[in-house]
Design a protein around this motif. Sequence first.
Motif, PDB file in Angstrom:
ATOM      1  N   PRO A  32      -3.998   1.629 -11.347  1.00 50.37           N
ATOM      2  CA  PRO A  32      -4.319   1.113 -10.011  1.00 50.37           C
ATOM      3  C   PRO A  32      -3.293   0.095  -9.532  1.00 50.37           C
ATOM      4  N   LEU A  33      -3.299  -0.174  -8.246  1.00 46.50           N
ATOM      5  CA  LEU A  33      -2.439  -1.203  -7.658  1.00 46.50           C
ATOM      6  C   LEU A  33      -2.553  -2.473  -8.484  1.00 46.50           C
ATOM      7  N   SER A  34      -1.412  -3.082  -8.785  1.00 43.60           N
ATOM      8  CA  SER A  34      -1.454  -4.324  -9.559  1.00 43.60           C
ATOM      9  C   SER A  34      -0.275  -5.190  -9.170  1.00 43.60           C
ATOM     10  N   GLY A  35      -0.355  -6.445  -9.576  1.00 43.67           N
ATOM     11  CA  GLY A  35       0.749  -7.372  -9.369  1.00 43.67           C
ATOM     12  C   GLY A  35       0.657  -8.111  -8.049  1.00 43.67           C
ATOM     13  N   PRO A  36       1.372  -9.231  -7.976  1.00 37.84           N
ATOM     14  CA  PRO A  36       1.271 -10.100  -6.804  1.00 37.84           C
ATOM     15  C   PRO A  36       1.909  -9.528  -5.543  1.00 37.84           C
ATOM     16  N   GLN A  37       2.590  -8.388  -5.661  1.00 36.02           N
ATOM     17  CA  GLN A  37       3.183  -7.749  -4.478  1.00 36.02           C
ATOM     18  C   GLN A  37       2.410  -6.493  -4.065  1.00 36.02           C
ATOM     19  N   ALA A  38       1.224  -6.319  -4.624  1.00 35.20           N
ATOM     20  CA  ALA A  38       0.490  -5.052  -4.425  1.00 35.20           C
ATOM     21  C   ALA A  38       0.232  -4.747  -2.955  1.00 35.20           C
ATOM     22  N   GLY A  39       0.026  -5.788  -2.163  1.00 36.28           N
ATOM     23  CA  GLY A  39      -0.301  -5.550  -0.759  1.00 36.28           C
ATOM     24  C   GLY A  39       0.910  -5.286   0.101  1.00 36.28           C
ATOM     25  N   VAL A  40       2.078  -5.670  -0.397  1.00 36.91           N
ATOM     26  CA  VAL A  40       3.286  -5.572   0.426  1.00 36.91           C
ATOM     27  C   VAL A  40       3.717  -4.110   0.529  1.00 36.91           C
ATOM     28  N   ILE A  75      -3.438  -8.069  -1.548  1.00 33.82           N
ATOM     29  CA  ILE A  75      -3.947  -7.106  -0.552  1.00 33.82           C
ATOM     30  C   ILE A  75      -4.671  -7.847   0.568  1.00 33.82           C
ATOM     31  N   ILE A  76      -5.494  -8.809   0.193  1.00 30.77           N
ATOM     32  CA  ILE A  76      -6.218  -9.575   1.220  1.00 30.77           C
ATOM     33  C   ILE A  76      -5.218 -10.309   2.111  1.00 30.77           C
ATOM     34  N   GLU A  77      -4.248 -10.944   1.497  1.00 29.43           N
ATOM     35  CA  GLU A  77      -3.279 -11.718   2.262  1.00 29.43           C
ATOM     36  C   GLU A  77      -2.490 -10.815   3.223  1.00 29.43           C
ATOM     37  N   THR A  78      -2.128  -9.640   2.735  1.00 25.97           N
ATOM     38  CA  THR A  78      -1.372  -8.713   3.577  1.00 25.97           C
ATOM     39  C   THR A  78      -2.143  -8.372   4.843  1.00 25.97           C
ATOM     40  N   TYR A  79      -3.408  -8.027   4.670  1.00 25.66           N
ATOM     41  CA  TYR A  79      -4.176  -7.590   5.840  1.00 25.66           C
ATOM     42  C   TYR A  79      -4.659  -8.762   6.693  1.00 25.66           C
ATOM     43  N   GLU A  80      -4.675  -9.955   6.132  1.00 20.88           N
ATOM     44  CA  GLU A  80      -5.057 -11.105   6.959  1.00 20.88           C
ATOM     45  C   GLU A  80      -3.867 -11.677   7.717  1.00 20.88           C
ATOM     46  N   CYS A 102     -16.517   7.777  11.014  1.00 26.56           N
ATOM     47  CA  CYS A 102     -16.417   6.588  10.159  1.00 26.56           C
ATOM     48  C   CYS A 102     -15.670   5.508  10.929  1.00 26.56           C
ATOM     49  N   SER A 103     -14.438   5.219  10.547  1.00 25.98           N
ATOM     50  CA  SER A 103     -13.755   4.101  11.201  1.00 25.98           C
ATOM     51  C   SER A 103     -12.240   4.272  11.159  1.00 25.98           C
ATOM     52  N   CYS A 104     -11.763   5.522  11.134  1.00 27.97           N
ATOM     53  CA  CYS A 104     -10.322   5.788  11.031  1.00 27.97           C
ATOM     54  C   CYS A 104      -9.575   5.081  12.165  1.00 27.97           C
ATOM     55  N   TYR A 105      -8.492   4.447  11.808  1.00 30.02           N
ATOM     56  CA  TYR A 105      -7.810   3.522  12.714  1.00 30.02           C
ATOM     57  C   TYR A 105      -6.377   3.388  12.208  1.00 30.02           C
ATOM     58  N   PRO A 106      -5.410   3.214  13.103  1.00 33.25           N
ATOM     59  CA  PRO A 106      -4.012   3.116  12.630  1.00 33.25           C
ATOM     60  C   PRO A 106      -3.710   1.739  12.024  1.00 33.25           C
ATOM     61  N   TRP A 107      -4.255   1.504  10.823  1.00 30.39           N
ATOM     62  CA  TRP A 107      -4.098   0.209  10.142  1.00 30.39           C
ATOM     63  C   TRP A 107      -2.653  -0.251  10.102  1.00 30.39           C
ATOM     64  N   ASP A 108      -1.748   0.695   9.785  1.00 27.66           N
ATOM     65  CA  ASP A 108      -0.355   0.301   9.562  1.00 27.66           C
ATOM     66  C   ASP A 108       0.256  -0.336  10.804  1.00 27.66           C
ATOM     67  N   LEU A 109      -0.249   0.057  11.969  1.00 27.59           N
ATOM     68  CA  LEU A 109       0.309  -0.462  13.221  1.00 27.59           C
ATOM     69  C   LEU A 109      -0.531  -1.576  13.837  1.00 27.59           C
ATOM     70  N   LEU A 110      -1.829  -1.560  13.587  1.00 26.40           N
ATOM     71  CA  LEU A 110      -2.718  -2.490  14.291  1.00 26.40           C
ATOM     72  C   LEU A 110      -3.502  -3.411  13.364  1.00 26.40           C
ATOM     73  N   GLY A 111      -3.344  -3.252  12.063  1.00 29.13           N
ATOM     74  CA  GLY A 111      -4.153  -4.048  11.140  1.00 29.13           C
ATOM     75  C   GLY A 111      -5.546  -3.451  10.995  1.00 29.13           C
ATOM     76  N   LEU A 112      -6.469  -4.241  10.492  1.00 27.93           N
ATOM     77  CA  LEU A 112      -7.825  -3.739  10.288  1.00 27.93           C
ATOM     78  C   LEU A 112      -8.552  -3.638  11.626  1.00 27.93           C
ATOM     79  N   PRO A 113      -9.422  -2.659  11.755  1.00 32.68           N
ATOM     80  CA  PRO A 113     -10.092  -2.486  13.044  1.00 32.68           C
ATOM     81  C   PRO A 113     -11.047  -3.638  13.358  1.00 32.68           C
ATOM     82  N   PRO A 114     -11.163  -3.960  14.654  1.00 26.03           N
ATOM     83  CA  PRO A 114     -12.154  -4.959  15.049  1.00 26.03           C
ATOM     84  C   PRO A 114     -13.569  -4.428  14.827  1.00 26.03           C
TER      85      PRO A 114
END
Lengths: 219, 215
Positions: free
Chosen positions: A107-115, B49-54, B118-130
């Motif tokens: 699975p996705l791992s590491g501190p760059q996983a979200g990038v 992952i959380i930081e990326t999407y926030e 469901c909730s399909c949305y262009p995440w890559d361009l717009l982020g998480l859906p409202p």
Amino acid sequence: MNGVHDMGGMDGFGKVAPDPHEVSFHDEWQAHSFALNRIMGSAGEWNIDVGRYWIETLPPAVYLSSSYYKKWFLRLERLCLDRGLVSEAELASGHSSGPGRPLKRKPLSGPQAGVGLTRANHDQPPRAPAAFEVGQKVRARNIHPRSHTRLPRFARGHFGTIERIQGCHTFPDAMVGKGIEQGEWLYTVVFDGRELWGPDAEDGATVSIEAFEPYLEPA
Amino acid sequence: MSSNHDHDHGHNHDHEHGSELSEMQLRVRALETILTEKGYVDPAALDSIIETYETKVGPHIGAQVVARAWADSGFREALLADASKAIAQLGLQQKVGDHLVAVENTPTTHNMIVCTLCSCYPWDLLGLPPAWYKSAPYRARTVKEPRKVLADFGVTLPDETKVRVWDSTAETRFIVLPMRPAATEGWSEEKLAELVTRDSMIGTGLPKAANEVQA
């Protein structure tokens, strides 16, 4: 399945309520529910179609009354139990009682996983040439499979026109129903509002769905 | 919220927060703890992952794409022909996935994006859906009464404009290319991007007018 998730055309839910102060996650657990789903979803134990099916099969009252990331959590918990990744006893105690088993993929791992995390590619090699061409009239089949399908109820039985051919993609129905990656041609099919909603349609409105070839028959 | 997150899962959380934890906090924490102890989940990946999407993925990416399409007719054509390919060639910091489809608003056609199943949305361009995009009213009503849904957003279209709704029922993902506002000739892409609202790329809104952006 004819589930409550298949909402297109339903009445009674009220107004759409845009929130000018929208935030991605209202609570920390929602963010964690999201990220846990992304990580476990990358382990190859199930794909996006299977993941959707396990939300659709939540009891209708639970589906309608649960927040979005609660549904994601309930899906993940149920899938982890079903796939033997966690046990009821572990969930009750809040701790693991033994080591994990090997996963199909790391699975996705590491501190760059979200990038640079992007959606997966869903292309599949075609098994035959596309059966329909752009501009062709088609009918969405009147089918009501008990398992997963991405043909919404509002389109079934109705006549539309092939507008685009989107390539050959993994067929969700076979992925969930048979556990196989089967390629099927995917089309944008456009329907006139009157065809779908009769006299209750808004003037001039058209609606398209993304329809896999097995959802369609020549008109 | 991720930056001060404590990885010491399963220990002393009650004391940390100093308040009663909700059922969902407890259940998510229990599952996360078990999955982490088994070695399936790496807490560093979770935070990333959380930081990326926030903080990294959001409508500003889509706005850059729209602004480029407004400024560069060659790019606009490439975008409408194959959005994933065209955007990949922009070399944006955040990559976009495959099967992206851009649909263009014109004086005669207004496009709206929905996912009824469901909730399909262009995440890559717009982020998480409202939240409203994922809500039952939006999913239920958009395919049947799109103009009434637009009214909930305060948007009224000319009678002669036809509304086209795209239901995202497969892995194709849609983004609306809104019409370029009047009186923006000669604007830089950076300034054009300021006109592009998230909702204008879903079709539930329109871009800002030129006089809404500071000169």
